[in-house]
Design a protein around this motif. Structure first.
Motif, PDB file in Angstrom:
ATOM      1  N   ASP A 112       0.830  -1.212   0.000  1.00  0.00           N
ATOM      2  CA  ASP A 112       0.000   0.000   0.000  1.00  0.00           C
ATOM      3  C   ASP A 112       0.866   1.264   0.000  1.00  0.00           C
ATOM      4  O   ASP A 112       0.640   2.183  -0.791  1.00  0.00           O
ATOM      5  N   GLY A 141      -7.830  -1.757   1.550  1.00  0.00           N
ATOM      6  CA  GLY A 141      -7.474  -1.585   2.961  1.00  0.00           C
ATOM      7  C   GLY A 141      -7.688  -2.868   3.740  1.00  0.00           C
ATOM      8  O   GLY A 141      -8.329  -3.801   3.257  1.00  0.00           O
ATOM      9  N   ILE A 167      -2.360   4.796   9.328  1.00  0.00           N
ATOM     10  CA  ILE A 167      -2.312   3.348   9.123  1.00  0.00           C
ATOM     11  C   ILE A 167      -1.484   2.764  10.274  1.00  0.00           C
ATOM     12  O   ILE A 167      -0.732   3.506  10.920  1.00  0.00           O
ATOM     13  N   ARG A 175      -3.762   8.722   6.640  1.00  0.00           N
ATOM     14  CA  ARG A 175      -4.658   8.587   5.499  1.00  0.00           C
ATOM     15  C   ARG A 175      -5.612   9.775   5.490  1.00  0.00           C
ATOM     16  O   ARG A 175      -6.035  10.252   6.541  1.00  0.00           O
ATOM     17  N   HIS A 225     -11.924   9.244   5.026  1.00  0.00           N
ATOM     18  CA  HIS A 225     -12.660   8.544   3.970  1.00  0.00           C
ATOM     19  C   HIS A 225     -13.706   7.606   4.546  1.00  0.00           C
ATOM     20  O   HIS A 225     -13.633   7.215   5.726  1.00  0.00           O
ATOM     21  N   ASP A 262      -2.143  11.466   1.098  1.00  0.00           N
ATOM     22  CA  ASP A 262      -2.658  10.180   1.566  1.00  0.00           C
ATOM     23  C   ASP A 262      -1.551   9.127   1.449  1.00  0.00           C
ATOM     24  O   ASP A 262      -1.003   8.914   0.366  1.00  0.00           O
ATOM     25  N   THR A 263      -1.238   8.473   2.554  1.00  0.00           N
ATOM     26  CA  THR A 263      -0.026   7.644   2.571  1.00  0.00           C
ATOM     27  C   THR A 263      -0.121   6.388   1.709  1.00  0.00           C
ATOM     28  O   THR A 263       0.897   5.764   1.414  1.00  0.00           O
ATOM     29  N   VAL A 264      -1.346   6.024   1.276  1.00  0.00           N
ATOM     30  CA  VAL A 264      -1.458   4.853   0.385  1.00  0.00           C
ATOM     31  C   VAL A 264      -1.878   5.267  -1.034  1.00  0.00           C
ATOM     32  O   VAL A 264      -2.236   4.429  -1.842  1.00  0.00           O
TER      33      VAL A 264
END
Ligand code: BEZ
Ligand code: FE
Length: 304
Positions: free
Chosen positions: A91, A117, A207, A226, A229, A257-259
């Motif tokens: 991710d 996720g 996360i 993140r 959402h 957003d880290t992913v």
């Protein structure tokens, strides 16, 4: 003077050395010649080509190779049936998102997919249209409404909508040790393809970052956060199952957003309502602010 090839990030490499390195790559590639599964052969050969190119590109030191092995070993050790650090690694490297892109090519006006996720759970409770997914999860109530249609605008009745989200403290129910089921449910669209439910206004959360992936983020100056959402998975017979989320207009984490899950089309207005504003279904929320949003979903045909 010896002929040289310049490789980025490093000193020039002689022609003789380049030949040694290329010979090894060819030798390893040939080791797959007898693979009977053509797809496996293609994947393994491409993997070797890219891996060797990477090692040669950065002129990987033996100490760095050891560090990489230690890192992957730690990723393996922390992974169990509840925690999947390899998926987390995929991710944060954007590999999950790139796989989603490759497999969910844009189809006309169909809603875009994003990362799944680790917090989806099968068998979340069913709620009626207008029901509440919170079931004790804390947060600002949020009315979510919309339609599920095909790409020609025809409503899709009976589409199954799974929704799940973190509470206002940034935790999913499965992250609590007490077995609670909250902040998740499924419901079905009505005969007009419409749906609505009460959820919670999404809030940002990190996360899981107490393991090797978190250390990697820290070492590279990246945040584990993140963007806020709300997750959706929408399935209907004859249509491509859509796994996506909606994001919140104005959230400052949209750009980081880290992913890498944010897509412009998935950013929605969550309009905050003053305490005392009448709710769409008459729910009494006298002393509380609440929010509302709309998410109209378009499903691609299964064979698109
Ligand atoms: C999530 O949205 O819940 C999530 C996605 C990727 C990694 C960790 C969490
Ligand atoms: Fe999430």
């Amino acid at each position: 003077m010896t002929d040289t090839t310049h490789i980025s990030c490093s000193a020039p490499v002689s022609a003789e050395q380049t030949a040694v390195e290329e010979r090894l790559t060819e030798y390893v590639l040939a080791s797959f010649d007898n693979a009977s599964d053509a797809r496996l052969k293609q994947i393994m050969r491409a993997l070797v080509r890219h891996l060797h190119a990477f090692i040669r590109d950065v002129r990987l030191s033996e100490a760095e190779w050891n560090k990489a092995i230690e890192f992957l070993t730690a990723v393996g050790h922390i992974t169990d049936d509840k925690r999947q650090e390899f998926i987390l690694l995929s991710d944060v490297l954007g590999a999950s998102m790139q796989t989603i892109n490759v497999n969910n090519e844009a189809y006309r006006n169909a809603t875009e997919a994003t990362v799944f996720g680790p917090f989806f759970v099968d068998d979340a409770p069913e709620i009626p249209i207008g029901g509440d997914i919170a079931n004790g999860a804390s947060g600002q109530p949020c009315w979510v409404e919309g339609t599920v249609k095909d790409t020609d605008g025809n409503p899709i009745p009976g589409a199954r909508i799974e929704v799940w989200e973190a509470d206002e403290d940034g935790f999913y129910d499965v992250q609590y040790p007490d077995g609670r089921v909250s902040g998740r449910a499924h419901l079905f669209t009505d005969e007009n393809g419409t749906y609505n439910f009460w959820g919670l206004t999404p809030t940002p959360y990190p996360i899981p970052h107490d393991g090797p992936v978190g250390q990697m983020l820290e070492a590279t100056g990246r945040s584990p956060m993140r963007a806020s959402h709300l997750h959706f998975m929408v399935a209907a017979e004859g249509y491509r199952t859509l796994v996506t989320h909606i994001f919140v207009t104005g959230d400052e984490l949209l750009k980081s957003d880290t992913v890498f899950g944010v897509k412009q089309s998935l950013i929605k207005n969550f309009d905050e309502q003053l305490a005392g504003t009448p709710t769409p279904d008459g729910r009494a929320l006298a002393d509380q602010t609440w929010a509302r949003t709309r998410f109209d979903i378009v499903l691609a045909p299964a064979v698109a």
